[in-house]
Write a protein that holds these residues in place. Structure first.
Motif, PDB file in Angstrom:
ATOM      1  N   GLY A   1       5.475  -1.542  -6.779  1.00 20.83           N
ATOM      2  CA  GLY A   1       5.349  -0.487  -7.778  1.00 20.83           C
ATOM      3  C   GLY A   1       4.859   0.808  -7.161  1.00 20.83           C
ATOM      4  N   GLN A   2       3.931   0.699  -6.214  1.00 18.60           N
ATOM      5  CA  GLN A   2       3.445   1.891  -5.513  1.00 18.60           C
ATOM      6  C   GLN A   2       4.576   2.552  -4.731  1.00 18.60           C
ATOM      7  N   THR A   3       5.417   1.735  -4.120  1.00 15.50           N
ATOM      8  CA  THR A   3       6.548   2.284  -3.358  1.00 15.50           C
ATOM      9  C   THR A   3       7.490   3.061  -4.272  1.00 15.50           C
ATOM     10  N   TYR A   4       7.777   2.493  -5.453  1.00 11.93           N
ATOM     11  CA  TYR A   4       8.657   3.188  -6.397  1.00 11.93           C
ATOM     12  C   TYR A   4       8.057   4.519  -6.834  1.00 11.93           C
TER      13      TYR A   4
ATOM     14  N   THR B   1       6.462   5.129   3.070  1.00  7.24           N
ATOM     15  CA  THR B   1       6.846   5.984   1.948  1.00  7.24           C
ATOM     16  C   THR B   1       5.809   7.076   1.723  1.00  7.24           C
ATOM     17  N   ALA B   2       4.528   6.737   1.884  1.00  6.87           N
ATOM     18  CA  ALA B   2       3.477   7.758   1.766  1.00  6.87           C
ATOM     19  C   ALA B   2       3.625   8.811   2.868  1.00  6.87           C
ATOM     20  N   VAL B   3       3.968   8.381   4.076  1.00 10.04           N
ATOM     21  CA  VAL B   3       4.200   9.325   5.176  1.00 10.04           C
ATOM     22  C   VAL B   3       5.349  10.265   4.820  1.00 10.04           C
ATOM     23  N   LYS B   4       6.416   9.691   4.266  1.00  7.49           N
ATOM     24  CA  LYS B   4       7.570  10.520   3.895  1.00  7.49           C
ATOM     25  C   LYS B   4       7.179  11.591   2.882  1.00  7.49           C
ATOM     26  N   VAL B   5       6.417  11.209   1.851  1.00  5.32           N
ATOM     27  CA  VAL B   5       6.044  12.165   0.813  1.00  5.32           C
ATOM     28  C   VAL B   5       5.142  13.258   1.385  1.00  5.32           C
TER      29      VAL B   5
END
Length: 715
Positions: free
Chosen positions: A218-221, A258-262
């Protein structure tokens, strides 16, 4: 192991009798066992569809385990036998209103899986009801069902108002519902031609608040959905990045990447360098931690790191030791680490890197050794202060007499000679001692280039080239081109030594070789040598283009797009997703008042990719029109050759007969070849009026006169 007994081929009649048995069946144990046998036979590929009336009769049993198996049976056979799904519609409607939320969710999920028109039409009202259900489990299941329904009938989803219902679910009190709604909206946005997900800072703030209570997926989404937030005011990106930063400490690598990407995306909208450097420091530890995982996760992390450090090299500049290869690393991990080591190498750590590369060059894996040797040469080109030590290291490797090491060393030494002319030519003698070990085209071409470039310093350069010429016709085009140019260089620098080789090579290149590039180059050299040797010297021995490792850098526009796809296949392949996923939407930096100036042009370029093709088509039409204008001016008396009369024979001279080399002198053959070439050029131009290569007379001038330079066109 307890269910292994069910995986045995069962007879249809026996299974039907067991399902319809009148014996007392407490807690439906016997029916459960029979349904398990049916599901096991389905798994093994046995056709159980003839049991559908008996299986559907079990749908009325109010037991969740039984309903799961019946629904699985329906999903498996409904597409091939739609009438089976029709019989179950009434039961679906009852189950959607069942007091048990698990049964309600199971019913709506199963209806979403059945791709039958009648079932889909019956799904609309129950799905709308479930999206407002009191139980969060039912709501989150309904959110995913909308995305599945969109894949079947996108117009139905848009017209029925499900998109608006999903938007309302973004502010749901349950984090799992929010995560599933975000996932559904993201999926729909990626697949729709005219629906684009855009989130404002208010919604983004609520999504970040829900992160703490979501599962890891859910965090990834939710993090993925934040890529659709475009900061408009100064400070928005900094605030959002600070709130996302704790996700970098998560144990799940998907959440971390995903956090790195954002955060990397949000850094494009940060105005102060201090904030960007602060974020870079926070990104280093989680990226390093990824390398303590298994080799597969390591490789994914390394491919993503390679993209990040090209945009922000300061992120891992002090952690280069982390990328030193271990003896038990798989080869694909070692190769990825080598590339990152080279990217992070600087004057401060080059000694450590060079020492490591020398060790790797003695390994047993051939591909790894080749890349290590090549990295030493690239290091010399990148950092001038370490070039001497790199050359010494390469000479030590050449002394090992290992065939592939010697050849790879010669290839990179050629680049070092180009980068630092007149500095390391003293090692040419060592290179010439290893001519017998060369059997690869790239190594041969590099050695031939060295001999031709320094023909005036190598006493027996003519003999060395003559040895290579014995197999000229059997060599690859790469080697043939190198031999042709090197022989001409020898003739210009030492006419006496090269006068016997040049006619022979030019004859082979122009008469006995089929490759058009080689043949054209042969004609050009022949024309230059026979017309004006001074001009030939100016062309052939002209200053070489500057060589640097910047040519290894990725195209900035492609890099910017790939950074928007970190943690995806695109980041592993280093290819834009549009190149391998049909109908994939391209991502780009959306301009806003907060977007940093140096990223603005890249964002606009990515945003206008679709309009580029139309621009190219219109520009090509203008170019073709300009070509026609030039040809018209030539027919009116203007030669249009831009002052190149001294290199182009007059077309009025009858020189287009093929003459034998053995009957004419070198000058006569060259003169005849010039006439033949020009004759064929005129013929080709007449047959192909849109020819734009440099062989067409006046082609380059026509391009300058009326064409549009697409590379400099402001998009």
């Amino acid at each position: 192991m307890s269910d292994a007994k069910f995986f045995q081929r069962g007879k249809i009649q026996e299974l039907r009798l067991e399902l319809n048995s009148d014996k007392k069946d407490r807690n439906y144990t016997r029916k459960k066992q029979t349904l398990k046998k049916i599901v096991a036979n389905m798994t093994m590929g046995n056709d159980m569809s003839s049991l559908h009336p008996d299986v559907i009769a079990c749908m009325s049993i109010p037991v969740l385990e039984v309903k799961k198996m019946v629904y699985l049976f329906l999903i498996n056979y409904a597409k091939a036998k739609p009438e089976m799904a029709y019989e179950a519609i009434q039961t679906f409607r009852r189950d959607v209103e069942d007091p048990n939320p698990l049964i309600r969710a199971l019913a709506i999920r199963t209806m979403g899986y059945i791709h039958v028109d009648k079932v889909t039409s019956c799904l609309i009202q129950p799905l709308r009801h479930c999206m407002r259900d009191q139980d969060p489990y039912v709501r989150k299941t309904a959110a995913v069902c909308v995305a599945k329904l969109f894949m079947q009938d996108r117009h139905l989803v848009e017209n029925a108002g499900f998109i608006d219902l999903l938007r309302e679910m973004l502010v749901d009190s349950n984090p799992s519902v929010v995560a599933n709604a975000v996932a559904a909206l993201t999926e729909i946005s990626e697949r729709s031609d005219h629906i684009q997900l855009q989130l404002n800072m208010s919604i983004a703030s609520k999504l970040v608040t829900a992160l703490n209570e979501c599962s890891e997926w859910g965090q990834t989404y939710i993090l993925e959905s934040l890529m659709f937030v475009v900061p408009q005011e100064p400070g928005d990106a900094e605030m959002l990045a600070e709130r996302i930063a704790p996700r970098l400490q998560h144990a799940n690598s998907a959440v971390v990447l995903t956090a790195v990407k954002v955060i990397v995306y949000l850094m494009n909208y940060m105005s102060r360098e201090e904030d960007i450097l602060s974020m870079c420091k926070k990104l280093s530890p989680p990226l390093v931690t990824l390398l303590s995982s298994g080799p597969e996760v390591q490789y994914v992390g390394l491919r993503n790191i390679l993209l990040v450090i090209q945009k922000h090299p300061e992120i891992l500049k002090n952690d280069i030791k982390i990328f030193f290869c271990k003896y038990n690393d798989p080869i694909y991990v070692k190769m990825a680490k080598l590339e990152i080591m080279f990217r992070l190498a600087s004057e401060h750590n080059v000694e450590q890197v060079l020492s490591e590369l020398k060790e790797y060059a003695t390994e047993v894996d051939v591909d790894f050794v080749r890349k290590a040797v090549r990295s030493i040469g690239r290091l010399a080109v990148k950092i001038e202060s370490t070039a001497q030590r790199c050359v010494e290291a390469l000479l030590e490797l050449i002394q090992t007499k290992v065939n592939y090491v010697v050849q790879e060393s010669i290839v990179v030494i050629k680049d070092i000679f180009r980068k630092y002319p007149n500095q390391y030519e003293s090692i040419i003698g060592v290179l010439c001692e290893n001519l017998d070990n060369l059997d690869e085209p790239e190594a041969k071409a590099a050695m031939i280039w060295i001999i031709g470039q320094y023909a005036d310093r190598i006493e027996n350069s003519d003999e060395l080239l003559d040895d290579f010429l014995y197999t000229f016709l059997e060599e690859t085009v790469e080697v043939q081109l190198a031999l042709l140019t090197a022989t001409v260089k020898l003739f210009i620098k030492r006419p006496t030594a090269g006068q016997d080789l040049v006619p022979k090579v030019l004859k082979w290149a122009t008469e006995e070789v089929d490759n058009p590039d080689l043949r054209d180059r042969g004609y050009i050299y022949w024309r230059l040598l026979s017309t004006d040797v001074a001009a030939a010297k100016a062309v052939v021995l002209s200053e070489k283009p500057h060589i640097s490792t910047e040519t290894d850098n990725m195209d900035p526009v492609l890099l910017e797009e790939l950074l928007l796809h970190i943690a995806s296949l695109s980041a592993i392949y280093h290819k834009a997703p549009t190149t391998f996923i049909p109908h994939c939407k391209p991502r780009f930096l959306i301009p806003s008042p907060a977007l940093r100036r140096q990223n603005y042009n890249v964002g606009r370029t990515l945003q206008h990719q679709d309009s580029y093709s139309s621009l190219h088509n219109s520009s090509s039409a203008q170019f073709h029109q300009s070509q026609s204008n030039v040809r018209s001016s030539q027919s009116d008396g203007d030669d249009g050759n831009g002052g190149l009369d001294e290199f182009v024979s007059s077309p009025k001279q009858p020189q287009h007969q093929r003459l034998s080399y053995h009957e004419q002198s070198f000058e006569q053959v060259a003169e005849a070849s010039i006439g033949n070439q020009e004759y064929y050029e005129q013929k080709i131009n007449a047959e192909n009026p849109y020819r734009t290569d440099t062989g067409a007379v006046g082609g380059s001038q026509a391009n300058k006169g009326g064409g549009v330079d697409l590379m400099s066109f402001d998009l």
